[in-house]
Enzyme design. Structure first.
Site, PDB file in Angstrom:
ATOM      1  N   ARG A  34       0.856  -1.176   0.000  1.00  0.00           N
ATOM      2  CA  ARG A  34       0.000   0.000   0.000  1.00  0.00           C
ATOM      3  C   ARG A  34       0.902   1.239   0.000  1.00  0.00           C
ATOM      4  O   ARG A  34       2.075   1.175   0.378  1.00  0.00           O
ATOM      5  CB  ARG A  34      -0.899   0.025   1.235  1.00  0.00           C
ATOM      6  CG  ARG A  34      -1.799  -1.210   1.388  1.00  0.00           C
ATOM      7  CD  ARG A  34      -2.569  -1.153   2.692  1.00  0.00           C
ATOM      8  NE  ARG A  34      -3.491  -2.284   2.840  1.00  0.00           N
ATOM      9  CZ  ARG A  34      -3.194  -3.421   3.443  1.00  0.00           C
ATOM     10  NH1 ARG A  34      -1.977  -3.589   3.966  1.00  0.00           N
ATOM     11  NH2 ARG A  34      -4.073  -4.394   3.541  1.00  0.00           N
ATOM     12  N   HIS A  63      -3.790  -9.656   3.789  1.00  0.00           N
ATOM     13  CA  HIS A  63      -5.240  -9.712   4.002  1.00  0.00           C
ATOM     14  C   HIS A  63      -5.555 -10.582   5.214  1.00  0.00           C
ATOM     15  O   HIS A  63      -4.995 -11.672   5.364  1.00  0.00           O
ATOM     16  CB  HIS A  63      -5.951 -10.302   2.779  1.00  0.00           C
ATOM     17  CG  HIS A  63      -6.004  -9.359   1.615  1.00  0.00           C
ATOM     18  ND1 HIS A  63      -6.246  -9.776   0.320  1.00  0.00           N
ATOM     19  CD2 HIS A  63      -5.844  -8.015   1.550  1.00  0.00           C
ATOM     20  CE1 HIS A  63      -6.242  -8.734  -0.483  1.00  0.00           C
ATOM     21  NE2 HIS A  63      -5.998  -7.652   0.239  1.00  0.00           N
ATOM     22  N   LYS A 116      -2.275  -3.084   7.982  1.00  0.00           N
ATOM     23  CA  LYS A 116      -3.471  -2.670   8.719  1.00  0.00           C
ATOM     24  C   LYS A 116      -3.601  -3.470  10.007  1.00  0.00           C
ATOM     25  O   LYS A 116      -3.313  -4.667  10.039  1.00  0.00           O
ATOM     26  CB  LYS A 116      -4.716  -2.872   7.851  1.00  0.00           C
ATOM     27  CG  LYS A 116      -4.821  -1.888   6.699  1.00  0.00           C
ATOM     28  CD  LYS A 116      -6.135  -2.056   5.960  1.00  0.00           C
ATOM     29  CE  LYS A 116      -6.303  -1.018   4.866  1.00  0.00           C
ATOM     30  NZ  LYS A 116      -7.588  -1.159   4.153  1.00  0.00           N
ATOM     31  N   TYR A 160      -9.675 -11.472  -6.493  1.00  0.00           N
ATOM     32  CA  TYR A 160      -8.767 -11.434  -7.637  1.00  0.00           C
ATOM     33  C   TYR A 160      -9.040 -12.567  -8.623  1.00  0.00           C
ATOM     34  O   TYR A 160      -8.630 -12.481  -9.783  1.00  0.00           O
ATOM     35  CB  TYR A 160      -7.316 -11.472  -7.155  1.00  0.00           C
ATOM     36  CG  TYR A 160      -6.932 -10.210  -6.421  1.00  0.00           C
ATOM     37  CD1 TYR A 160      -6.685  -9.030  -7.116  1.00  0.00           C
ATOM     38  CD2 TYR A 160      -6.857 -10.181  -5.028  1.00  0.00           C
ATOM     39  CE1 TYR A 160      -6.364  -7.861  -6.452  1.00  0.00           C
ATOM     40  CE2 TYR A 160      -6.536  -9.016  -4.362  1.00  0.00           C
ATOM     41  CZ  TYR A 160      -6.290  -7.861  -5.071  1.00  0.00           C
ATOM     42  OH  TYR A 160      -5.982  -6.700  -4.404  1.00  0.00           O
ATOM     43  N   HIS A 218      -3.002   2.415  -6.122  1.00  0.00           N
ATOM     44  CA  HIS A 218      -3.492   1.167  -5.539  1.00  0.00           C
ATOM     45  C   HIS A 218      -3.721   0.109  -6.616  1.00  0.00           C
ATOM     46  O   HIS A 218      -3.676  -1.091  -6.327  1.00  0.00           O
ATOM     47  CB  HIS A 218      -4.776   1.414  -4.757  1.00  0.00           C
ATOM     48  CG  HIS A 218      -5.025   0.408  -3.681  1.00  0.00           C
ATOM     49  ND1 HIS A 218      -4.217   0.281  -2.564  1.00  0.00           N
ATOM     50  CD2 HIS A 218      -5.984  -0.552  -3.551  1.00  0.00           C
ATOM     51  CE1 HIS A 218      -4.673  -0.688  -1.793  1.00  0.00           C
ATOM     52  NE2 HIS A 218      -5.733  -1.214  -2.370  1.00  0.00           N
ATOM     53  N   ARG A 251      -0.917  -2.260  -6.803  1.00  0.00           N
ATOM     54  CA  ARG A 251      -0.999  -3.348  -5.809  1.00  0.00           C
ATOM     55  C   ARG A 251      -1.964  -4.436  -6.301  1.00  0.00           C
ATOM     56  O   ARG A 251      -1.688  -5.630  -6.171  1.00  0.00           O
ATOM     57  CB  ARG A 251      -1.450  -2.774  -4.471  1.00  0.00           C
ATOM     58  CG  ARG A 251      -1.769  -3.811  -3.382  1.00  0.00           C
ATOM     59  CD  ARG A 251      -2.051  -3.072  -2.073  1.00  0.00           C
ATOM     60  NE  ARG A 251      -2.874  -3.837  -1.157  1.00  0.00           N
ATOM     61  CZ  ARG A 251      -2.409  -4.684  -0.242  1.00  0.00           C
ATOM     62  NH1 ARG A 251      -1.114  -4.904  -0.148  1.00  0.00           N
ATOM     63  NH2 ARG A 251      -3.223  -5.317   0.585  1.00  0.00           N
TER      64      ARG A 251
END
Length: 304
Positions: free
Chosen positions: A159, A276, A182, A285, A250, A253
Site C-alpha cells: 500500500r 489480508h 493494517k 482477484y 493502488h 498493488r
C-alpha cells in the site's frame, strides 16, 4: 461520562492500541461525530454515555436514512462502512465502559455487492514505472524516488502508506521486507532484484543525509513524502499516457496480485503477501483473472 468524551476515548484507543492509520482514524472520527450530532438533534440535547446504551434500532435506522438523503447521499458501500464504524464504537462502549446496546444487533446494513479490483495491465504497469524518468520537470533524484515508490507498489504489492513507512535503516533492501500493515499486522514480503535496484538508485541520487529512523522517501524540500504526492503523480502520468481513471497507485498493488495469480500463484500465498486478514478478500482477484481469461478466449478463439 458525556457521549463526546466516550467518543474521544474510543478514538484514542484506535490510535494508541489498534494503531489505525491517520486516514482511517480521521474517517472513524468523522462518522462518530456525525452519529452523535444526529442523536443530539433527535433527542434535543447532549447525551451521556449511558444514553448511548439506550439508543433504539429505530433511531439507528433513522440515522442511516439521513445519510442516504441530501445533496451528497452515501452509497450502499459507504453506508455499510459507517454502520460498521458505529458497531465498533458501541463494542468499545460495551467492553471498556460497560455500556451495552443490544438494539444494534437488530439493525442490518445495506446489501453491498463486492466489486472486483481494477488492476492495470502488465504493459500499463511498465509505462507507469518508466514515466518518472521521462519527466524533464523533475530533478534526477525525484525521478528516481517516484520510480522507486511505484516499483515497491507493483513489485512488492505494498500500500502507499506501507511504502512510505519505510525508514532509512531499511535500505539497501535485503531479500525480504518486514511490513506492518493494517491493524498492526506484520508480514514478510520478498524483494525482487528490480525493486532493490530502483530503491538503491534513489539512495544514490538522494541529496539529503538521513538518520536511520527518518522516513526513507523525501519530498523536494526534504520533508517526508506524502501519500497525496504519489496519488497526484500517478494522476498526472495517466493523463499523459492515456490510461483510464482506474489507473491509480493502488491499482499497482491490485496488479501485483492479479499477475501473480495469472502466473500460477495460489490464493493463500497471495493472501499472505498482501496482508489480508481474510481469504475471502483475496478471492476477489479470481474474478479479475477469470474475466481476463474470457476476454482472451473471445478475441482468439475462431468460434468465439
Amino acid at each position: 461520562m458525556e457521549a463526546r468524551a466516550a467518543l474521544a476515548q474510543w478514538l484514542e484507543h484506535l490510535e494508541q492500541e489498534r494503531r489505525l492509520s491517520p486516514r482511517t482514524l480521521s474517517a472513524y472520527g468523522f462518522i462518530g461525530r456525525r452519529y452523535l450530532t444526529f442523536l443530539e438533534g433527535h433527542r434535543g440535547g447532549p447525551l451521556t454515555g449511558e444514553d448511548l446504551g439506550g439508543i433504539s434500532a429505530a433511531e439507528i435506522r433513522a440515522w442511516l436514512a439521513v445519510l442516504r438523503q441530501g445533496e451528497t447521499p452515501l452509497s450502499p458501500r459507504s453506508l455499510s462502512q459507517s454502520l460498521s464504524a458505529i458497531r465498533t464504537f458501541h463494542g468499545f462502549l460495551d467492553r471498556r465502559l460497560g455500556i451495552a446496546n443490544p438494539a444494534l444487533a437488530l439493525v442490518r446494513g445495506p446489501r453491498v455487492r463486492p466489486s472486483a479490483p481494477r488492476p492495470v495491465t502488465e504493459a500499463q504497469a511498465a509505462e507507469l514505472l518508466a514515466e518518472p524518468g521521462l519527466d524533464a520537470n523533475l530533478d534526477p533524484w525525484e525521478s528516481a524516488r517516484d520510480e522507486a515508490v511505484l516499483t515497491l507498489l507493483y513489485g512488492c504489492g505494498l500500500r502507499i502508506s506501507e511504502a512510505l513507512s519505510l525508514r532509512r535503516r531499511d535500505a539497501p533492501l535485503g531479500e525480504a521486507l518486514r511490513i506492518t500493515g493494517k491493524g498492526a499486522k506484520m508480514r514478510r514480503v520478498p524483494v525482487l532484484p528490480r525493486v532493490a535496484e530502483a530503491v538503491q538508485a534513489y539512495l544514490d541520487a538522494l541529496p539529503f543525509a538521513l538518520s536511520p529512523d527518518e522516513p526513507l522517501f523525501r519530498a523536494r524540500r526534504g520533508g517526508p513524502l506524502s501519500p497525496r504526492h504519489v496519488q497526484a503523480t500517478v494522476q498526472g502520468m495517466r493523463g499523459q499516457l492515456g490510461l483510464p481513471a482506474s489507473a491509480t497507485p493502488h491499482a499497482l498493488r491490485h496488479a501485483f496480485a492479479t499477475h501473480l495469480l495469472g502466473a500460477g500463484a495460489d490464493l493463500r500465498s497471495i493472501q499472505e503477501l498482501l496482508g489480508h486478514a481474510s481469504l475471502s478478500t483475496t478471492q476477489r482477484y479470481t474474478q479479475v483473472d477469470s474475466a481476463a481469461l474470457l476476454r482472451a478466449y473471445a478475441s482468439a478463439h475462431p468460434r468465439a
